[in-house]
Motif scaffolding. Structure first.
Motif, PDB file in Angstrom:
ATOM      1  N   ASP A 178      79.993 113.252  38.735  1.00 35.67           N
ATOM      2  CA  ASP A 178      79.024 113.613  39.646  1.00 35.67           C
ATOM      3  C   ASP A 178      78.096 114.442  39.204  1.00 35.67           C
ATOM      4  O   ASP A 178      77.043 114.529  39.537  1.00 35.67           O
ATOM      5  CB  ASP A 178      79.574 113.974  41.199  1.00 35.67           C
ATOM      6  N   ILE A 179      78.571 115.507  38.562  1.00 30.23           N
ATOM      7  CA  ILE A 179      77.771 116.659  38.180  1.00 30.23           C
ATOM      8  C   ILE A 179      76.670 116.133  36.950  1.00 30.23           C
ATOM      9  O   ILE A 179      75.610 116.339  37.149  1.00 30.23           O
ATOM     10  CB  ILE A 179      78.329 117.762  37.574  1.00 30.23           C
ATOM     11  N   LEU A 180      77.162 115.340  36.220  1.00 32.68           N
ATOM     12  CA  LEU A 180      76.378 114.837  35.167  1.00 32.68           C
ATOM     13  C   LEU A 180      75.502 113.756  35.531  1.00 32.68           C
ATOM     14  O   LEU A 180      73.971 113.854  35.139  1.00 32.68           O
ATOM     15  CB  LEU A 180      77.070 114.020  33.969  1.00 32.68           C
ATOM     16  N   GLU A 181      75.734 113.141  36.842  1.00 30.93           N
ATOM     17  CA  GLU A 181      74.651 112.187  37.241  1.00 30.93           C
ATOM     18  C   GLU A 181      73.273 112.879  38.128  1.00 30.93           C
ATOM     19  O   GLU A 181      72.383 112.452  37.860  1.00 30.93           O
ATOM     20  CB  GLU A 181      75.590 111.175  38.549  1.00 30.93           C
ATOM     21  N   VAL A 182      73.958 113.967  38.699  1.00 33.05           N
ATOM     22  CA  VAL A 182      73.007 114.903  39.244  1.00 33.05           C
ATOM     23  C   VAL A 182      72.133 115.465  38.373  1.00 33.05           C
ATOM     24  O   VAL A 182      70.817 115.600  38.336  1.00 33.05           O
ATOM     25  CB  VAL A 182      73.521 116.048  40.242  1.00 33.05           C
ATOM     26  N   LYS A 183      72.690 116.045  37.155  1.00 33.83           N
ATOM     27  CA  LYS A 183      71.968 116.465  36.074  1.00 33.83           C
ATOM     28  C   LYS A 183      71.034 115.601  35.341  1.00 33.83           C
ATOM     29  O   LYS A 183      69.727 115.891  35.090  1.00 33.83           O
ATOM     30  CB  LYS A 183      72.909 116.957  34.955  1.00 33.83           C
ATOM     31  N   ARG A 184      71.360 114.202  35.273  1.00 36.48           N
ATOM     32  CA  ARG A 184      70.377 113.350  34.843  1.00 36.48           C
ATOM     33  C   ARG A 184      69.100 113.145  35.858  1.00 36.48           C
ATOM     34  O   ARG A 184      68.054 112.810  35.354  1.00 36.48           O
ATOM     35  CB  ARG A 184      70.945 112.084  34.553  1.00 36.48           C
ATOM     36  N   TRP A 185      69.629 113.040  36.970  1.00 32.11           N
ATOM     37  CA  TRP A 185      68.421 112.967  37.961  1.00 32.11           C
ATOM     38  C   TRP A 185      67.421 114.077  37.983  1.00 32.11           C
ATOM     39  O   TRP A 185      66.354 113.768  38.045  1.00 32.11           O
ATOM     40  CB  TRP A 185      69.138 112.774  39.453  1.00 32.11           C
ATOM     41  N   ILE A 186      68.043 115.313  38.060  1.00 31.15           N
ATOM     42  CA  ILE A 186      66.911 116.324  37.975  1.00 31.15           C
ATOM     43  C   ILE A 186      66.292 116.514  36.614  1.00 31.15           C
ATOM     44  O   ILE A 186      65.088 116.929  36.730  1.00 31.15           O
ATOM     45  CB  ILE A 186      67.791 117.793  38.271  1.00 31.15           C
ATOM     46  N   SER A 187      66.771 115.845  35.437  1.00 35.31           N
ATOM     47  CA  SER A 187      65.942 115.996  34.302  1.00 35.31           C
ATOM     48  C   SER A 187      65.062 114.905  34.541  1.00 35.31           C
ATOM     49  O   SER A 187      63.763 115.330  34.052  1.00 35.31           O
ATOM     50  CB  SER A 187      67.087 115.600  33.265  1.00 35.31           C
ATOM     51  N   ARG A 188      65.001 113.834  35.037  1.00 39.14           N
ATOM     52  CA  ARG A 188      64.047 113.049  35.361  1.00 39.14           C
ATOM     53  C   ARG A 188      62.929 113.417  36.272  1.00 39.14           C
ATOM     54  O   ARG A 188      61.830 113.333  36.266  1.00 39.14           O
ATOM     55  CB  ARG A 188      64.342 111.793  36.017  1.00 39.14           C
ATOM     56  N   LEU A 189      63.445 114.266  37.148  1.00 38.97           N
ATOM     57  CA  LEU A 189      62.416 114.900  38.050  1.00 38.97           C
ATOM     58  C   LEU A 189      61.542 116.035  37.507  1.00 38.97           C
ATOM     59  O   LEU A 189      60.436 116.168  37.601  1.00 38.97           O
ATOM     60  CB  LEU A 189      63.119 115.684  39.494  1.00 38.97           C
ATOM     61  N   GLY A 190      62.365 116.757  36.305  1.00 42.34           N
ATOM     62  CA  GLY A 190      61.727 117.630  35.704  1.00 42.34           C
ATOM     63  C   GLY A 190      60.504 117.080  34.584  1.00 42.34           C
ATOM     64  O   GLY A 190      59.300 117.523  34.519  1.00 42.34           O
ATOM     65  N   VAL A 191      60.947 115.841  34.223  1.00 41.65           N
ATOM     66  CA  VAL A 191      59.883 115.022  33.248  1.00 41.65           C
ATOM     67  C   VAL A 191      58.688 114.728  34.263  1.00 41.65           C
ATOM     68  O   VAL A 191      57.327 114.894  33.978  1.00 41.65           O
ATOM     69  CB  VAL A 191      60.284 113.960  32.725  1.00 41.65           C
ATOM     70  N   THR A 192      58.885 114.141  35.360  1.00 42.56           N
ATOM     71  CA  THR A 192      57.761 113.882  36.476  1.00 42.56           C
ATOM     72  C   THR A 192      56.863 115.015  36.543  1.00 42.56           C
ATOM     73  O   THR A 192      55.623 115.089  36.792  1.00 42.56           O
ATOM     74  CB  THR A 192      58.166 113.153  37.527  1.00 42.56           C
ATOM     75  N   ALA A 193      57.564 116.190  37.202  1.00 42.53           N
ATOM     76  CA  ALA A 193      56.908 117.377  37.395  1.00 42.53           C
ATOM     77  C   ALA A 193      55.983 118.110  36.536  1.00 42.53           C
ATOM     78  O   ALA A 193      54.838 118.395  36.368  1.00 42.53           O
ATOM     79  CB  ALA A 193      57.758 118.597  37.703  1.00 42.53           C
ATOM     80  N   GLU A 194      56.570 117.912  35.059  1.00 40.57           N
ATOM     81  CA  GLU A 194      55.714 118.307  33.660  1.00 40.57           C
ATOM     82  C   GLU A 194      54.662 117.343  33.741  1.00 40.57           C
ATOM     83  O   GLU A 194      53.558 118.061  33.577  1.00 40.57           O
ATOM     84  CB  GLU A 194      56.607 118.421  32.665  1.00 40.57           C
ATOM     85  N   ASP A 195      54.561 116.086  33.709  1.00 38.82           N
ATOM     86  CA  ASP A 195      53.628 115.077  33.591  1.00 38.82           C
ATOM     87  C   ASP A 195      52.525 115.514  34.715  1.00 38.82           C
ATOM     88  O   ASP A 195      51.333 115.559  34.224  1.00 38.82           O
ATOM     89  CB  ASP A 195      53.982 113.716  33.770  1.00 38.82           C
ATOM     90  N   ILE A 196      52.811 115.558  35.689  1.00 40.18           N
ATOM     91  CA  ILE A 196      52.063 115.700  37.038  1.00 40.18           C
ATOM     92  C   ILE A 196      51.312 117.228  36.738  1.00 40.18           C
ATOM     93  O   ILE A 196      49.941 117.214  36.879  1.00 40.18           O
ATOM     94  CB  ILE A 196      52.639 115.596  38.217  1.00 40.18           C
ATOM     95  N   LEU A 197      52.003 118.158  36.462  1.00 41.31           N
ATOM     96  CA  LEU A 197      51.402 119.595  36.179  1.00 41.31           C
ATOM     97  C   LEU A 197      50.145 119.504  35.027  1.00 41.31           C
ATOM     98  O   LEU A 197      49.360 119.995  35.020  1.00 41.31           O
ATOM     99  CB  LEU A 197      52.555 120.495  35.899  1.00 41.31           C
ATOM    100  N   TYR A 198      50.684 118.473  33.988  1.00 41.98           N
ATOM    101  CA  TYR A 198      49.652 118.507  32.829  1.00 41.98           C
ATOM    102  C   TYR A 198      48.345 117.705  33.297  1.00 41.98           C
ATOM    103  O   TYR A 198      47.159 118.225  32.829  1.00 41.98           O
ATOM    104  CB  TYR A 198      50.351 117.547  31.600  1.00 41.98           C
ATOM    105  N   CYS A 199      48.581 116.712  34.185  1.00 43.06           N
ATOM    106  CA  CYS A 199      47.272 115.997  34.530  1.00 43.06           C
ATOM    107  C   CYS A 199      46.576 116.892  35.451  1.00 43.06           C
ATOM    108  O   CYS A 199      45.291 117.028  35.450  1.00 43.06           O
ATOM    109  CB  CYS A 199      47.789 114.708  35.219  1.00 43.06           C
ATOM    110  N   ILE A 200      47.231 117.670  36.248  1.00 43.58           N
ATOM    111  CA  ILE A 200      46.287 118.793  37.228  1.00 43.58           C
ATOM    112  C   ILE A 200      45.799 119.545  36.416  1.00 43.58           C
ATOM    113  O   ILE A 200      44.449 120.115  36.546  1.00 43.58           O
ATOM    114  CB  ILE A 200      47.294 118.922  38.251  1.00 43.58           C
ATOM    115  N   GLY A 201      46.227 120.203  35.429  1.00 44.38           N
ATOM    116  CA  GLY A 201      45.645 121.258  34.462  1.00 44.38           C
ATOM    117  C   GLY A 201      44.674 120.762  33.760  1.00 44.38           C
ATOM    118  O   GLY A 201      43.513 121.429  33.586  1.00 44.38           O
ATOM    119  N   VAL A 202      44.543 119.481  33.115  1.00 38.73           N
ATOM    120  CA  VAL A 202      43.353 118.912  32.503  1.00 38.73           C
ATOM    121  C   VAL A 202      42.131 118.649  33.483  1.00 38.73           C
ATOM    122  O   VAL A 202      41.300 118.820  33.185  1.00 38.73           O
ATOM    123  CB  VAL A 202      43.968 117.650  31.664  1.00 38.73           C
TER     124      VAL A 202
END
Length: 321
Positions: A178-202
Motif C-alpha cells: 500500500d505504501i509503495l502504491e501511494v509512493k508511485r502515485w505521488i511520484s507521477r504527480l511530481g512529474v506532472t507538477a514539474e512539467d506544468i511548472l516548467y511550461c509556466i516558467g517558459v
C-alpha cells in the motif's frame, strides 16, 4: 479519431459545435475555435497535421512518442507538451500536446483525458474565459490540472495519515504494498507538477506578443505560485512516505527480534532438560538413581527447578518485555 470542438463566443463562453469536425467547416467560423483530438493512429494524426501545417518542430514532437515536457514559442504559434495523470488510479502518465494560434487552439492526446471534457463543460455552462481568444484555453487547462493536482495531493495526505495511524496501532497490520502504491502515485504527480511548472516558467519569460491579453502576466504569476506550492507539498509527502516506510521496516525488525528472543529463551530452557534426559538415558550398569524409588520424581523435580530458574533469570533480565 474522436474530436470535440468548441467556438469561443463573444461572451467568452465555450459553445459546443454539434457538427462533425472537418477543416472545411473550421474555416467557416470567424470566432476562435478549440479543437480537442483524441487519436492513437499515426496516419490520422499525419492527415490532421498536413491540414494544420504546424511548425516542423511541432509536427515532429506530436508524431514522436511523447516523453517529458516541451514548450516552443514562435511568432504566430505556441506549442506546449506536458504530462497529465489520466485518472487518479492511472499507473502511467498521459501526455497532452497543445497548439495555440491567434484564431485556433488544438489539443491532441492519444488516450482519453476526462479533465478536458470537464474544462469544456465548465466554460460552456457557468464560467467565462479570461479573454475572447484561444490562448486563455491553454491557461485554463493548466489551471484545471493544477486544481486536480491539489485534490490528488490531498488524497495522498489522507492516505499518509491513515498509514501513520496504522503504524501506531499494534493490532493493525500495514501492507508495504500500500505504501509503495501511494509512493508511485505521488511520484507521477511530481512529474506532472514539474512539467506544468516548467511550461509556466517558459511562458512567463518568453510569451509571444500575439498571445498576450489583459491580465495574462498576472495569471501566469498566480499559476506559477500554485504549481510551486503543489510541488513543495509533493516533495514533503514523499519524505513522509520514506519515513513511514523506514518506520514500518523498523517495526518489522522489532517484531522479528521479539520472536527470535522467544525462540532463544525456549531453546535455552530445553537444552538443560535435554542434557538431563540424555544423562539418565545412558546405558551404564551402575546408576544409583535408576534403582532409587524416588528417582523418577527426582528427575522431574530437577527439570522443573532448572526450567523455573531459567525463566526467572530471563524475566529479571527483561527478555520478555
Amino acid at each position: 479519431m474522436k474530436v470535440a470542438w468548441y467556438r469561443i463566443g463573444k461572451k467568452k463562453r465555450l459553445v459546443p459545435i454539434p457538427d462533425p469536425f472537418s477543416m472545411e467547416k473550421l474555416a467557416e467560423y470567424t470566432d476562435p475555435v478549440w479543437v480537442d483530438v483524441e487519436s492513437s493512429d499515426t496516419g490520422e494524426l499525419i492527415t490532421l497535421l498536413d491540414r494544420l501545417e504546424p511548425n516542423r518542430l511541432v509536427r515532429e514532437s506530436i508524431l514522436e512518442s511523447p516523453t517529458g515536457t516541451r514548450l516552443l514559442p514562435f511568432d504566430n504559434e505556441l506549442y506546449a507538451q506536458f504530462s497529465i495523470p489520466a485518472t487518479d488510479e492511472a499507473t502511467r502518465l498521459a501526455y497532452l500536446s497543445v497548439i495555440v494560434r491567434t484564431d485556433l487552439v488544438v489539443t491532441i492526446h492519444m488516450e482519453p483525458i476526462p479533465d478536458l471534457e470537464q474544462v469544456g463543460a465548465s466554460f460552456a455552462e457557468h464560467m467565462s474565459m479570461h479573454a475572447y481568444a484561444p490562448a486563455p484555453v491553454l491557461y485554463h487547462i493548466i489551471d484545471y490540472m493544477i486544481d486536480r493536482l491539489v485534490a490528488s495531493v490531498m488524497k495522498v495526505r489522507d492516505h499518509i495519515n491513515t498509514f501513520a495511524d496504522q503504524l501506531d496501532d499494534p493490532d493493525t497490520d500495514l501492507d508495504q504494498g500500500d505504501i509503495l502504491e501511494v509512493k508511485r502515485w505521488i511520484s507521477r504527480l511530481g512529474v506532472t507538477a514539474e512539467d506544468i511548472l516548467y511550461c509556466i516558467g517558459v511562458l512567463q519569460s518568453s510569451e509571444p506578443e500575439a498571445f498576450r491579453f489583459s491580465g495574462s502576466r498576472m495569471i501566469l504569476r498566480d499559476l506559477f505560485g500554485q504549481a510551486e506550492y503543489v510541488l513543495r507539498r509533493i516533495n514533503r509527502f514523499e519524505i513522509r512516505l520514506q519515513d513511514l516506510n523506514m518506520q514500518m521496516h523498523s517495526n518489522l525488525q522489532t517484531q522479528t527480534e521479539s520472536r527470535l528472543r522467544v525462540l532463544t529463551v525456549i531453546s535455552a530452557i530445553f537444552q538443560p532438560l535435554a542434557l538431563i534426559t540424555g544423562l539418565y538415558g545412558m546405558n551404564f550398569v551402575i546408576m544409583p538413581e535408576l534403582q532409587w524409588r524416588f528417582g523418577y520424581l527426582y528427575a522431574l523435580g530437577l527439570m522443573v527447578v532448572v526450567s523455573g530458574s531459567l525463566l526467572l533469570f530471563f524475566r529479571k533480565r527483561g527478555w520478555f518485555h
